[in-house]
Design an enzyme around this catalytic site. Structure first.
Site, PDB file in Angstrom:
ATOM      1  N   LYS A  53       0.839  -1.211   0.000  1.00 51.75           N
ATOM      2  CA  LYS A  53       0.000   0.000   0.000  1.00 51.75           C
ATOM      3  C   LYS A  53       0.871   1.257   0.000  1.00 51.75           C
ATOM      4  O   LYS A  53       2.062   1.199   0.335  1.00 51.75           O
ATOM      5  CB  LYS A  53      -0.946  -0.018   1.202  1.00 51.75           C
ATOM      6  CG  LYS A  53      -0.255  -0.046   2.556  1.00 51.75           C
ATOM      7  CD  LYS A  53      -1.218  -0.454   3.670  1.00 51.75           C
ATOM      8  CE  LYS A  53      -0.502  -0.466   5.004  1.00 51.75           C
ATOM      9  NZ  LYS A  53      -1.260  -1.150   6.063  1.00 51.75           N
ATOM     10  N   ARG A  88     -10.804  -1.237  14.597  1.00 51.37           N
ATOM     11  CA  ARG A  88     -10.838  -0.476  13.346  1.00 51.37           C
ATOM     12  C   ARG A  88     -11.756  -1.247  12.410  1.00 51.37           C
ATOM     13  O   ARG A  88     -12.751  -1.800  12.853  1.00 51.37           O
ATOM     14  CB  ARG A  88      -9.396  -0.358  12.818  1.00 51.37           C
ATOM     15  CG  ARG A  88      -9.133   0.854  11.984  1.00 51.37           C
ATOM     16  CD  ARG A  88      -7.670   0.933  11.540  1.00 51.37           C
ATOM     17  NE  ARG A  88      -7.268  -0.228  10.734  1.00 51.37           N
ATOM     18  CZ  ARG A  88      -6.042  -0.417  10.248  1.00 51.37           C
ATOM     19  NH1 ARG A  88      -5.100   0.461  10.472  1.00 51.37           N
ATOM     20  NH2 ARG A  88      -5.759  -1.486   9.522  1.00 51.37           N
ATOM     21  N   TYR A 140      14.719  30.096   8.460  1.00 48.00           N
ATOM     22  CA  TYR A 140      13.588  30.823   9.046  1.00 48.00           C
ATOM     23  C   TYR A 140      13.714  30.873  10.561  1.00 48.00           C
ATOM     24  O   TYR A 140      14.081  29.877  11.197  1.00 48.00           O
ATOM     25  CB  TYR A 140      12.265  30.119   8.722  1.00 48.00           C
ATOM     26  CG  TYR A 140      11.798  30.301   7.307  1.00 48.00           C
ATOM     27  CD1 TYR A 140      11.430  31.563   6.831  1.00 48.00           C
ATOM     28  CD2 TYR A 140      11.707  29.211   6.456  1.00 48.00           C
ATOM     29  CE1 TYR A 140      10.989  31.721   5.531  1.00 48.00           C
ATOM     30  CE2 TYR A 140      11.258  29.357   5.157  1.00 48.00           C
ATOM     31  CZ  TYR A 140      10.903  30.617   4.697  1.00 48.00           C
ATOM     32  OH  TYR A 140      10.468  30.771   3.426  1.00 48.00           O
ATOM     33  N   MET A 162      10.556  24.428   2.998  1.00 47.16           N
ATOM     34  CA  MET A 162       9.729  23.547   2.173  1.00 47.16           C
ATOM     35  C   MET A 162      10.573  22.765   1.168  1.00 47.16           C
ATOM     36  O   MET A 162      10.313  21.600   0.909  1.00 47.16           O
ATOM     37  CB  MET A 162       8.654  24.354   1.435  1.00 47.16           C
ATOM     38  CG  MET A 162       7.608  23.478   0.770  1.00 47.16           C
ATOM     39  SD  MET A 162       6.347  24.384  -0.127  1.00 47.16           S
ATOM     40  CE  MET A 162       5.509  25.266   1.170  1.00 47.16           C
TER      41      MET A 162
HETATM   42  C1  PLP Z   1      -0.447  -2.182   6.740  1.00 50.09           C
HETATM   43  C2  PLP Z   1      -1.009  -3.481   7.094  1.00 50.09           C
HETATM   44  C3  PLP Z   1      -0.178  -4.609   7.259  1.00 50.09           C
HETATM   45  C4  PLP Z   1       1.338  -4.535   7.259  1.00 50.09           C
HETATM   46  O1  PLP Z   1       1.803  -4.001   8.463  1.00 50.09           O
HETATM   47  P1  PLP Z   1       3.395  -3.887   8.773  1.00 50.09           P
HETATM   48  O2  PLP Z   1       3.456  -3.441  10.168  1.00 50.09           O
HETATM   49  O3  PLP Z   1       3.921  -2.884   7.809  1.00 50.09           O
HETATM   50  O4  PLP Z   1       3.959  -5.220   8.538  1.00 50.09           O
HETATM   51  C5  PLP Z   1      -0.778  -5.850   7.451  1.00 50.09           C
HETATM   52  N1  PLP Z   1      -2.128  -5.954   7.507  1.00 50.09           N
HETATM   53  C6  PLP Z   1      -2.954  -4.889   7.403  1.00 50.09           C
HETATM   54  C7  PLP Z   1      -4.434  -5.084   7.492  1.00 50.09           C
HETATM   55  C8  PLP Z   1      -2.429  -3.617   7.196  1.00 50.09           C
HETATM   56  O5  PLP Z   1      -3.250  -2.563   7.089  1.00 50.09           O
END
Ligand code: PLP
Length: 368
Positions: free
Chosen positions: A36, A136, A260, A308
């Site tokens: 991701k 979640r 700055y 920046m």
């Molecule tokens: C991001 C994520 C992972 C991977 O987590 P890491 O700590 O980067 O290994 C695994 N499962 C879900 C559902 C995630 O959102």
């Protein structure tokens, strides 16, 4: 994109990390790296050819990321942590057409996926996500059995997996993880014909009892530890080095200041280098007056506030520094003061945020 900033992404480091994780889980457990946010900022375009032959699937967050993998020609398992029930109809349909595995966590999501499957005339693949304590996304564990029945009764939807996600796998205290694990086991279908999975990087490395049929490591694949509590049990190699070039070197007399707010006063006659990277490029502003970069293998402290798109570093102690010299902003050596893990500590964040932020404005190149 700024072509004068380079993220050098190491193919051999990625291969090494995948091999380490494979050895840990054994040959009967599938390895499904999490890619991701453009591979945590490392860049899917450069890493896909390295990944593709080495893994049993990919996990992504969004439908668009999932479809991008099909566009690259990947035909295997693509697990999308979200489903498209809040997305456009075209996206919903394409996910089914392209055989993307979506996540179901509610009857609403299920109904949307079923409708898309009917429109497309093809079975939709889903994994059920169970909330075992993370609080979640996911169906509450006590309602999981009910949702499994609903999916089985749903024409056009194929339940191919079930999973959960740990909230504290990277902490030394394991009690919460074991509670989540027990709850997860209690909702697993008895026949185990579907893929059961739970482990993120920390659990993959430290908790073999969480491996089930597949693991979903993210940060470890890119060579960083999820937290310092994990110790150095495995030898991971960071995949990312970020470099720039010095665009100016100037003299600042004793008592002069830079940046700055004029937050840093030079206590001796100094030479200061200007590096063309800043918080707009993902270099955290709270690294100001804290971090170092390296030039010709020597440390140059970041002085004054990071802007920046520029920052100033003290090069007084580095002989022969010139405009055009390479500046190693982030080192891929896990022992270097400017490695991702150390910068995360200085910035008061986690390695994930460091690499994700650096991903967007920088040219990525694959090395070795
Ligand atoms: C991001 C994520 C992972 C991977 O987590 P890491 O700590 O980067 O290994 C695994 N499962 C879900 C559902 C995630 O959102």
């Amino acid at each position: 994109m700024k072509n004068y900033l380079t993220a050098s992404i190491s193919a051999s480091a990625l291969r090494h990390n995948i091999a380490v994780l494979r050895r840990l889980v054994g040959s009967s457990v599938k390895l499904c790296p999490v890619v991701k946010d453009d591979c945590y900022g490392h860049g899917m375009d450069v890493l896909y050819p390295v990944f593709s032959g080495l893994v049993d699937g990919f996990a992504v967050a969004s439908p668009i990321e999932a479809l991008a993998l099909r566009q690259k020609g990947y035909a295997g398992l693509v697990l999308c942590f979200l489903s498209a029930y809040f997305d456009d109809l075209e996206v919903q349909d394409e996910l089914v057409e392209k055989g993307i595995t979506q996540t179901v966590m509610s009857k609403t999501a299920l109904a949307t996926i079923q409708t898309a499957a009917i429109r497309v005339g093809k079975k939709a693949l889903v994994h059920l996500k169970v909330d075992t304590g993370m609080g979640r996304l996911g169906v509450p564990a006590r309602q999981a059995a009910d949702l499994i029945t609903a999916i089985h009764e749903c024409d056009g939807v194929d339940l191919t997996g079930i999973y959960t996600h740990f909230a504290t796998a990277d902490e030394a205290d394991r009690s919460a993880v074991f509670q989540q694990l027990e709850l997860f086991k209690s909702v697993l279908p008895k026949d185990r014909k579907i893929i059961c999975h739970a482990a993120n990087s920390a659990a993959t490395i430290n908790l073999p009892e969480t491996h089930f049929d597949m693991v979903r490591p993210g940060i470890a694949v890119y060579g960083c530890r999820a937290s310092n509590a994990l110790g150095n049990a495995v030898d991971l190699k960071p995949c990312m080095e970020v470099s720039a070039k010095l665009i100016a070197v100037k003299h600042i007399p004793k008592g002069g200041r830079s940046g700055y707010g004029l937050t840093h006063e030079y206590t001796r006659d100094s030479r200061v280098g200007i590096v063309p990277i800043g918080y707009g490029d993902g270099y955290f502003r709270n690294l100001s007056n804290q971090a170092v970069v390296r030039i010709n293998g020597m440390e140059a402290p970041v002085r004054g506030l990071v802007s920046m798109d520029q920052m100033t570093v003290d090069v007084t102690d580095i002989p022969g520094v010139q405009v055009g010299d390479k500046v190693e902003v982030i080192s891929s050596d896990p022992r270097a003061p400017n490695c991702v893990e150390n910068l995360a500590v200085l910035a008061g964040t986690i390695p994930y945020e460091i690499t994700c932020h650096l991903g967007h404005n920088i040219r990525h190149v694959l090395v070795d």
